[in-house]
Write an enzyme that holds these catalytic residues in place. Sequence first.
Site, PDB file in Angstrom:
ATOM      1  N   SER A  49       0.834  -1.189   0.000  1.00  0.00           N
ATOM      2  CA  SER A  49       0.000   0.000   0.000  1.00  0.00           C
ATOM      3  C   SER A  49       0.882   1.257   0.000  1.00  0.00           C
ATOM      4  O   SER A  49       1.711   1.428  -0.882  1.00  0.00           O
ATOM      5  CB  SER A  49      -0.967  -0.045   1.185  1.00  0.00           C
ATOM      6  OG  SER A  49      -1.965   0.939   1.086  1.00  0.00           O
ATOM      7  N   ASP A  70      -9.198  -3.663  -5.949  1.00  0.00           N
ATOM      8  CA  ASP A  70      -8.409  -2.678  -5.200  1.00  0.00           C
ATOM      9  C   ASP A  70      -8.486  -1.326  -5.906  1.00  0.00           C
ATOM     10  O   ASP A  70      -8.399  -1.250  -7.136  1.00  0.00           O
ATOM     11  CB  ASP A  70      -6.955  -3.146  -5.125  1.00  0.00           C
ATOM     12  CG  ASP A  70      -6.141  -2.409  -4.080  1.00  0.00           C
ATOM     13  OD1 ASP A  70      -6.081  -1.164  -4.146  1.00  0.00           O
ATOM     14  OD2 ASP A  70      -5.573  -3.069  -3.205  1.00  0.00           O
ATOM     15  N   HIS A  79      -8.494  -4.354  -1.304  1.00  0.00           N
ATOM     16  CA  HIS A  79      -7.301  -3.892  -0.592  1.00  0.00           C
ATOM     17  C   HIS A  79      -7.204  -4.592   0.776  1.00  0.00           C
ATOM     18  O   HIS A  79      -8.170  -4.616   1.540  1.00  0.00           O
ATOM     19  CB  HIS A  79      -7.383  -2.384  -0.389  1.00  0.00           C
ATOM     20  CG  HIS A  79      -6.082  -1.731  -0.079  1.00  0.00           C
ATOM     21  ND1 HIS A  79      -5.082  -1.596  -1.012  1.00  0.00           N
ATOM     22  CD2 HIS A  79      -5.604  -1.149   1.053  1.00  0.00           C
ATOM     23  CE1 HIS A  79      -4.058  -0.962  -0.464  1.00  0.00           C
ATOM     24  NE2 HIS A  79      -4.339  -0.687   0.781  1.00  0.00           N
TER      25      HIS A  79
END
Length: 314
Positions: free
Chosen positions: A159, A257, A287
């Site tokens: 991330s 995502d 995610h």
Amino acid sequence: MSSRHLVDPQLLPLLETIPPLNLSAQSLPAMRARPVMFQVNPKDLEATEQEIRTVPGPAGAPDVEVLVYRPRGAAGPLPCILHIHGGGYVAGDARGNEATHRSMVADLGCAIVSVNYRLAPETVFPGAVEDCYAALAWIMGEASALGFDPARVGVMGESAGGGLAAALALLARDRGEHALAFQHLIYPMIDDRTCVAAEPHPYVGEFVWTPQANRFGWTSLLGQAPGGPDVSPYAAAARASDLSRLPPTYIATGALDLFVEENLEYARRLIRAGVPTELHVYPGAFHGFQWAAQSDVARQAARDTRAALKKGLA
């Protein structure tokens, strides 16, 4: 438009445990205070050791805390992963990854150095990436004393940590002081322009990390609204005009995502620039889907990432 019907059925129970995220200056302290979700496996605890060190920070900035993991009793020189934690540039702590780090060290026979970089909005760009560069410089400068092989040092992150890893790879290439063996990017947060896309993807970003959270994270990091013309590639790696001479790259993301399109585009550009690139897109995955560790898709992602790391560290 809802994407719930596209979610892998094995991941649906995880969604029931994740509260809606409305990220703001007011809610940020609560996000930062969330407890660690994973417990360290006793076998991994026995097989590995942890050391907390403080290394010289960037010029004029505080020193940087790093957590160093290695196999217990291992003889060097060891390959090393510089790991950068996630958290939207505004949250997270290296200690939250202890379970994963000890497991990886035990499995891969490597060292891991995890960096506690300064968070936004208290510290805006370039504070975080310069902290990460300071950790890399320390690894390379002290490799002999640490028992590390400087020719086998790669960077990894998830991330926002993946975004910082990608930015660090660009910074290391351009400064020419340290050569990375690989960059390993898990759904990396690399393009602030996703916040202002004219035609947003209709089926991504509904769960965990949303467009609202993304805008807050990028605004906090940049100290200004995202999407402007003057954003540095060392803040948003997708802004780099030249991706040549970067290290071999692994990118993994979920089909649901928010970052899927920026990740696909980065992989395409890396390949076009002659960078050896491995790309995985997991259907039905949002995610943070690896938190559903017993799901088939999370297990497959874990196998893929370990295989790529073994190759990179070799």
